[in-house]
Design an enzyme around this catalytic site. Structure first.
Site, PDB file in Angstrom:
ATOM      1  N   ASP A   1      -0.320   5.046   1.105  1.00 30.82           N
ATOM      2  CA  ASP A   1      -0.666   6.051   2.119  1.00 30.82           C
ATOM      3  C   ASP A   1      -0.604   5.463   3.529  1.00 30.82           C
ATOM      4  O   ASP A   1      -1.249   4.460   3.824  1.00 30.82           O
ATOM      5  CB  ASP A   1      -2.063   6.598   1.847  1.00 30.82           C
TER       6      ASP A   1
ATOM      7  N   ASP B   1       0.871  -1.158   0.000  1.00 28.50           N
ATOM      8  CA  ASP B   1       0.000   0.000   0.000  1.00 28.50           C
ATOM      9  C   ASP B   1       0.923   1.228   0.000  1.00 28.50           C
ATOM     10  O   ASP B   1       2.145   1.078   0.138  1.00 28.50           O
ATOM     11  CB  ASP B   1      -0.894  -0.031   1.241  1.00 28.50           C
TER      12      ASP B   1
END
Length: 228
Positions: A13, A11
Protein backbone atom coordinates in the site's frame (compact mmCIF):
# COMPACT_ATOMS: atom_id res chain seq x y z
CA UNK A 1 26.11 4.34 2.83
CA UNK A 2 24.24 1.57 1.03
CA UNK A 3 25.64 -1.95 1.26
CA UNK A 4 25.10 -4.79 -1.24
CA UNK A 5 21.97 -6.91 -0.77
CA UNK A 6 20.74 -10.15 -2.31
CA UNK A 7 17.00 -10.14 -1.52
CA UNK A 8 14.27 -7.47 -1.69
CA UNK A 9 11.09 -7.19 0.40
CA UNK A 10 8.27 -4.92 -0.76
CA UNK A 11 5.46 -3.24 1.10
CA UNK A 12 2.28 -2.87 -1.01
CA UNK A 13 0.00 0.00 0.00
CA UNK A 14 1.36 3.36 -1.07
CA UNK A 15 4.45 1.75 -2.60
CA UNK A 16 3.28 -0.62 -5.35
CA UNK A 17 -0.42 0.25 -5.36
CA UNK A 18 -2.12 3.65 -5.03
CA UNK A 19 -4.34 2.37 -2.23
CA UNK A 20 -3.46 4.90 0.47
CA UNK A 21 -5.54 7.47 -1.42
CA UNK A 22 -8.49 5.05 -1.33
CA UNK A 23 -7.97 4.29 2.38
CA UNK A 24 -8.17 8.03 3.06
CA UNK A 25 -11.30 8.39 0.94
CA UNK A 26 -13.02 5.50 2.75
CA UNK A 27 -12.00 6.68 6.23
CA UNK A 28 -13.06 10.27 5.52
CA UNK A 29 -16.52 9.06 4.58
CA UNK A 30 -16.90 6.97 7.73
CA UNK A 31 -15.62 9.49 10.30
CA UNK A 32 -17.66 12.32 8.80
CA UNK A 33 -20.78 10.47 9.98
CA UNK A 34 -19.60 11.18 13.53
CA UNK A 35 -18.62 14.79 12.92
CA UNK A 36 -14.90 14.00 12.91
CA UNK A 37 -12.03 14.90 10.59
CA UNK A 38 -9.41 12.37 9.49
CA UNK A 39 -5.98 14.03 9.63
CA UNK A 40 -2.60 13.05 8.25
CA UNK A 41 -1.25 12.80 11.79
CA UNK A 42 -3.72 10.01 12.56
CA UNK A 43 -3.19 8.32 9.20
CA UNK A 44 0.59 8.18 9.63
CA UNK A 45 0.12 6.33 12.94
CA UNK A 46 -2.07 3.73 11.22
CA UNK A 47 0.05 3.03 8.14
CA UNK A 48 1.63 -0.41 8.11
CA UNK A 49 -0.38 -1.64 11.10
CA UNK A 50 -2.55 -4.74 11.17
CA UNK A 51 -6.18 -4.01 10.19
CA UNK A 52 -7.59 -4.20 13.72
CA UNK A 53 -4.69 -2.23 15.19
CA UNK A 54 -5.16 0.53 12.59
CA UNK A 55 -8.90 0.68 13.32
CA UNK A 56 -8.27 0.94 17.07
CA UNK A 57 -5.82 3.81 16.55
CA UNK A 58 -8.41 5.69 14.49
CA UNK A 59 -11.16 5.15 17.05
CA UNK A 60 -8.96 6.13 20.00
CA UNK A 61 -7.51 9.20 18.30
CA UNK A 62 -10.87 10.54 17.07
CA UNK A 63 -12.95 9.14 19.97
CA UNK A 64 -15.40 7.45 17.64
CA UNK A 65 -18.46 5.79 19.28
CA UNK A 66 -17.89 2.45 17.52
CA UNK A 67 -15.77 -0.64 18.00
CA UNK A 68 -12.88 -1.61 15.70
CA UNK A 69 -15.02 -4.46 14.39
CA UNK A 70 -17.90 -2.09 13.55
CA UNK A 71 -15.51 0.25 11.79
CA UNK A 72 -14.04 -2.60 9.74
CA UNK A 73 -17.49 -3.75 8.60
CA UNK A 74 -18.12 -0.29 7.15
CA UNK A 75 -14.63 0.04 5.70
CA UNK A 76 -14.61 -3.38 4.06
CA UNK A 77 -17.92 -2.72 2.32
CA UNK A 78 -16.32 0.29 0.61
CA UNK A 79 -13.06 -1.55 -0.01
CA UNK A 80 -14.91 -4.26 -1.91
CA UNK A 81 -16.07 -1.59 -4.36
CA UNK A 82 -12.95 0.57 -4.64
CA UNK A 83 -9.93 -1.70 -4.21
CA UNK A 84 -10.34 -3.70 -7.45
CA UNK A 85 -9.99 -0.41 -9.39
CA UNK A 86 -6.63 0.62 -7.90
CA UNK A 87 -3.70 1.62 -10.14
CA UNK A 88 0.00 0.83 -9.85
CA UNK A 89 2.31 3.59 -8.63
CA UNK A 90 5.09 4.88 -10.91
CA UNK A 91 8.21 2.72 -11.13
CA UNK A 92 6.80 -0.28 -9.26
CA UNK A 93 6.04 -2.55 -12.22
CA UNK A 94 9.38 -1.85 -13.89
CA UNK A 95 11.35 -2.63 -10.73
CA UNK A 96 9.45 -5.82 -9.87
CA UNK A 97 9.79 -7.21 -13.40
CA UNK A 98 13.46 -6.21 -13.53
CA UNK A 99 14.34 -7.99 -10.28
CA UNK A 100 12.37 -11.07 -11.29
CA UNK A 101 14.08 -11.18 -14.69
CA UNK A 102 17.48 -11.13 -13.00
CA UNK A 103 16.43 -13.83 -10.51
CA UNK A 104 16.68 -11.56 -7.46
CA UNK A 105 14.48 -13.16 -4.76
CA UNK A 106 11.55 -10.85 -3.98
CA UNK A 107 8.72 -11.09 -1.44
CA UNK A 108 5.92 -9.00 0.04
CA UNK A 109 5.48 -8.04 3.71
CA UNK A 110 2.27 -6.11 4.26
CA UNK A 111 0.10 -5.10 7.17
CA UNK A 112 -2.94 -6.02 5.10
CA UNK A 113 -4.93 -9.25 5.11
CA UNK A 114 -4.96 -11.83 2.32
CA UNK A 115 -8.56 -10.85 1.55
CA UNK A 116 -7.61 -7.20 1.18
CA UNK A 117 -4.60 -7.90 -1.04
CA UNK A 118 -6.79 -10.18 -3.17
CA UNK A 119 -9.11 -7.25 -3.89
CA UNK A 120 -6.29 -4.80 -4.53
CA UNK A 121 -4.50 -7.08 -6.99
CA UNK A 122 -7.59 -7.93 -9.06
CA UNK A 123 -6.16 -6.08 -12.09
CA UNK A 124 -2.52 -6.90 -11.35
CA UNK A 125 -2.41 -10.64 -10.68
CA UNK A 126 0.27 -11.35 -13.27
CA UNK A 127 2.63 -8.82 -11.69
CA UNK A 128 2.03 -10.07 -8.14
CA UNK A 129 2.57 -13.66 -9.24
CA UNK A 130 6.27 -12.77 -9.61
CA UNK A 131 6.75 -12.61 -5.82
CA UNK A 132 8.05 -15.77 -4.16
CA UNK A 133 5.88 -15.39 -1.07
CA UNK A 134 3.67 -13.01 0.89
CA UNK A 135 3.51 -12.21 4.59
CA UNK A 136 0.02 -10.89 5.41
CA UNK A 137 0.50 -9.42 8.88
CA UNK A 138 -3.23 -9.17 9.64
CA UNK A 139 -3.69 -12.91 9.04
CA UNK A 140 -0.35 -14.56 9.71
CA UNK A 141 -0.20 -16.26 13.12
CA UNK A 142 3.59 -15.90 13.19
CA UNK A 143 3.33 -12.10 13.03
CA UNK A 144 2.73 -11.32 16.69
CA UNK A 145 3.15 -7.55 16.29
CA UNK A 146 2.51 -5.29 13.32
CA UNK A 147 4.87 -2.58 12.10
CA UNK A 148 6.81 -0.78 13.62
CA UNK A 149 7.78 -4.12 15.17
CA UNK A 150 10.16 -6.05 12.87
CA UNK A 151 8.14 -9.30 12.85
CA UNK A 152 6.80 -9.24 9.29
CA UNK A 153 10.18 -8.46 7.72
CA UNK A 154 12.06 -11.06 9.74
CA UNK A 155 9.44 -13.68 8.85
CA UNK A 156 9.57 -12.67 5.18
CA UNK A 157 13.34 -13.10 5.25
CA UNK A 158 13.14 -16.50 6.95
CA UNK A 159 10.76 -17.79 4.29
CA UNK A 160 13.16 -17.31 1.40
CA UNK A 161 14.52 -20.74 0.47
CA UNK A 162 18.06 -19.78 1.51
CA UNK A 163 17.00 -17.85 4.66
CA UNK A 164 19.36 -14.90 4.12
CA UNK A 165 20.78 -12.86 6.96
CA UNK A 166 18.52 -9.81 7.50
CA UNK A 167 21.43 -7.54 6.57
CA UNK A 168 21.25 -8.97 3.04
CA UNK A 169 17.59 -7.92 2.65
CA UNK A 170 16.48 -4.54 1.32
CA UNK A 171 13.04 -3.26 2.33
CA UNK A 172 11.05 -0.87 0.12
CA UNK A 173 8.51 1.13 2.15
CA UNK A 174 6.31 4.21 2.10
CA UNK A 175 5.26 4.35 5.77
CA UNK A 176 7.16 5.61 8.80
CA UNK A 177 6.08 2.49 10.71
CA UNK A 178 7.63 0.37 7.95
CA UNK A 179 10.90 2.27 8.00
CA UNK A 180 11.20 1.80 11.75
CA UNK A 181 10.29 -1.89 11.41
CA UNK A 182 12.94 -2.47 8.73
CA UNK A 183 15.58 -0.75 10.85
CA UNK A 184 14.58 -2.88 13.86
CA UNK A 185 14.92 -5.98 11.69
CA UNK A 186 18.51 -5.05 10.82
CA UNK A 187 17.65 -4.38 7.19
CA UNK A 188 18.37 -1.47 4.90
CA UNK A 189 15.32 0.49 3.78
CA UNK A 190 14.46 2.65 0.80
CA UNK A 191 11.74 5.04 1.87
CA UNK A 192 9.26 6.50 -0.63
CA UNK A 193 7.06 8.67 1.61
CA UNK A 194 3.82 10.35 0.64
CA UNK A 195 4.46 14.05 -0.13
CA UNK A 196 2.32 14.96 2.90
CA UNK A 197 4.37 12.78 5.26
CA UNK A 198 6.65 14.83 7.57
CA UNK A 199 10.14 13.41 7.12
CA UNK A 200 11.95 14.98 10.05
CA UNK A 201 13.46 12.36 12.33
CA UNK A 202 13.09 9.46 9.91
CA UNK A 203 15.43 10.27 7.03
CA UNK A 204 18.28 9.16 9.27
CA UNK A 205 16.55 5.81 9.87
CA UNK A 206 16.04 5.12 6.17
CA UNK A 207 19.06 4.17 4.08
CA UNK A 208 17.75 6.20 1.16
CA UNK A 209 14.72 8.47 0.69
CA UNK A 210 13.11 8.92 -2.74
CA UNK A 211 10.09 10.78 -4.06
CA UNK A 212 9.18 7.88 -6.38
CA UNK A 213 10.34 4.36 -7.26
CA UNK A 214 11.18 5.76 -10.69
CA UNK A 215 14.28 7.25 -9.02
CA UNK A 216 15.50 3.93 -7.62
CA UNK A 217 18.86 2.74 -8.93
CA UNK A 218 19.29 -0.99 -8.18
CA UNK A 219 23.07 -0.84 -8.60
CA UNK A 220 23.36 1.35 -5.47
CA UNK A 221 22.60 -1.82 -3.50
CA UNK A 222 24.66 -4.21 -5.62
CA UNK A 223 21.61 -5.31 -7.65
CA UNK A 224 21.62 -5.61 -11.47
CA UNK A 225 21.21 -2.17 -13.07
CA UNK A 226 18.42 -1.36 -15.49
CA UNK A 227 19.41 -2.03 -19.07
CA UNK A 228 17.88 1.18 -20.44
Amino acid sequence: MAAPVTHVIFDVDGLILDTERLYTQITDKIVEQYGKTFTWDVKSKQMGKKDVEAAKILIDELQLPITPEEYLVQARAQQKILFPTVDLLPGAEKLIKHLHKHKVPIAVATGSSKRSIGLKTTRHQELFSLFLHFVYSSDDPEVKHGKPAPDCFLIASSRFSDSPDPSKCLVLEDAVNGVVAAHAAGMQCVWVPDPQQPQDGYKETATLTLTSLTEFKPELFGLPPYED
